[in-house]
Design a protein around this motif. Structure first.
Motif, PDB file in Angstrom:
ATOM      1  N   SER A   1     -94.030   0.915  23.104  1.00  0.00           N
ATOM      2  CA  SER A   1     -93.351   1.760  21.595  1.00  0.00           C
ATOM      3  C   SER A   1     -93.053   0.555  20.434  1.00  0.00           C
ATOM      4  O   SER A   1     -93.158   0.554  19.713  1.00  0.00           O
ATOM      5  CB  SER A   1     -92.322   2.327  22.470  1.00  0.00           C
TER       6      SER A   1
ATOM      7  N   ASP B   1     -94.510  10.222  24.693  1.00  0.00           N
ATOM      8  CA  ASP B   1     -93.524  10.010  25.558  1.00  0.00           C
ATOM      9  C   ASP B   1     -92.836  10.517  25.482  1.00  0.00           C
ATOM     10  O   ASP B   1     -91.718  11.122  24.693  1.00  0.00           O
ATOM     11  CB  ASP B   1     -93.584   8.331  25.622  1.00  0.00           C
TER      12      ASP B   1
ATOM     13  N   ASP C   1     -98.667   6.072  21.213  1.00  0.00           N
ATOM     14  CA  ASP C   1     -97.706   5.643  22.161  1.00  0.00           C
ATOM     15  C   ASP C   1     -97.644   6.771  23.469  1.00  0.00           C
ATOM     16  O   ASP C   1     -97.081   7.728  23.263  1.00  0.00           O
ATOM     17  CB  ASP C   1     -96.068   5.322  21.823  1.00  0.00           C
TER      18      ASP C   1
HETATM   19 MG   LIG Z   1     -92.416   3.491  25.836  1.00  0.00          MG
END
Ligand SMILES: [Mg+2]
Ligand SMILES: Nc1nc2c(ncn2[C@@H]2O[C@H](COP(=O)(O)OP(=O)(O)O)[C@@H](O)[C@H]2O)c(=O)[nH]1
Length: 252
Positions: free
Chosen positions: A15, A38, A102
């Protein structure tokens, strides 16, 4: 548009790399955008115009179905396949030249099931690649370094996309960094470290795994990288351009 999936074990720095490196790419004149895939993220260190949590949130699923965190994440992963078309159209609306994606903290829920590769496939017909993170803190032990190579090979077999390796959080390493760079450049140096530093089962296991990796003919030379010191940013950028774009910038 080129899609770059950032993969690595939980806490390897996906991230933070996504946020900091995307911002840096923008400063280099690239039309880059960070995307969050995510569904379990509580907070992310960047602003994401395209975010899977607009559609699916692990927290809400846990509440609704009385699940624990892992059950919630598993359900969320499956559900992601149903909303991939929406994500794809969100991406098209913003139309960046590079999207840095991500991925879920728990890599095994995403990348080691069908869902990861299927999402990658269905998200776009355009160019795609993978950045795989070797966590520096974890990989400083030769056995763990070999395990990271195994995980990187498994990802490569799953996604079948051009892949670049990064040694994330390299600022946490002291003198070891130079030795670890050697492991990436020359497998014999890694073999020597295994002999010198490991004993018993760990040594045998590492030696056998190295043999398999050598036989597969795959090579990893992770680029030392740190979001804290900007180490490796230029090198990663030129490697991305070389591997993914044949040496051209993404934005023309
Ligand atoms: Mg992460
Ligand atoms: N020292 C250092 N810490 C980092 C770096 N990148 C990430 N971290 C920290 O490592 C932890 C996990 O990072 P995160 O990006 O959330 O990992 P993810 O689970 O792979 O998304 C966080 O506390 C970050 O602040 C780095 O380059 N250097």
């Amino acid at each position: 548009m080129y899609l770059i999936f950032v993969l690595g074990t939980a806490g390897s720095g996906k991230s933070e790399l996504t946020g900091v490196f995307t911002r840096w790419l923008e400063l280099q004149g690239e039309n880059a955008m960070a995307v969050n895939l995510d569904p379990g993220a509580i907070s992310i260190p960047y602003s994401a115009n395209v975010d899977v949590r607009d559609y699916i949130k692990v927290e809400s699923l846990m509440e609704e179905y009385g699940l624990g965190p892992n059950g919630g994440l598993m359900l969320a992963s499956e559900m992601m396949l149903e909303i991939v078309e929406q994500l794809s159209s969100d991406l098209d609306d913003f139309g960046p030249d590079i999207a840095i994606l991500d991925t879920p903290g728990q890599m095994e829920m995403f990348a080691f099931r069908d869902v990861g590769a299927r999402i990658a496939e269905e998200l776009s017909d355009e160019g795609k690649g993978v950045i795989y993170l070797f966590d520096a803190g974890f990989s400083r032990d030769p056995l763990n370094y070999v395990m990271s190579m195994f995980l990187a090979s498994a990802i490569s077999n799953r996604f079948l996309l051009p892949q670049i390796s990064v040694l994330s959080k390299a600022d946490l390493l002291g003198d070891e960094l130079e030795e670890m760079e050697g492991w990436g450049e020359d497998p014999m140096l890694l073999e020597a470290a295994i002999d010198a530093r490991l004993t018993g089962m760990n040594r045998l296991m590492s030696q056998d795994m190295m043999e398999v990796i050598n036989r597969l003919g795959v090579q990893f030379n992770p680029i030392p990288f740190s979001t804290r010191t900007n180490l490796g940013f230029n090198r990663l950028y030129s490697e991305m351009s070389r591997v993914f774009m044949g040496g051209e910038p993404f934005t023309t």
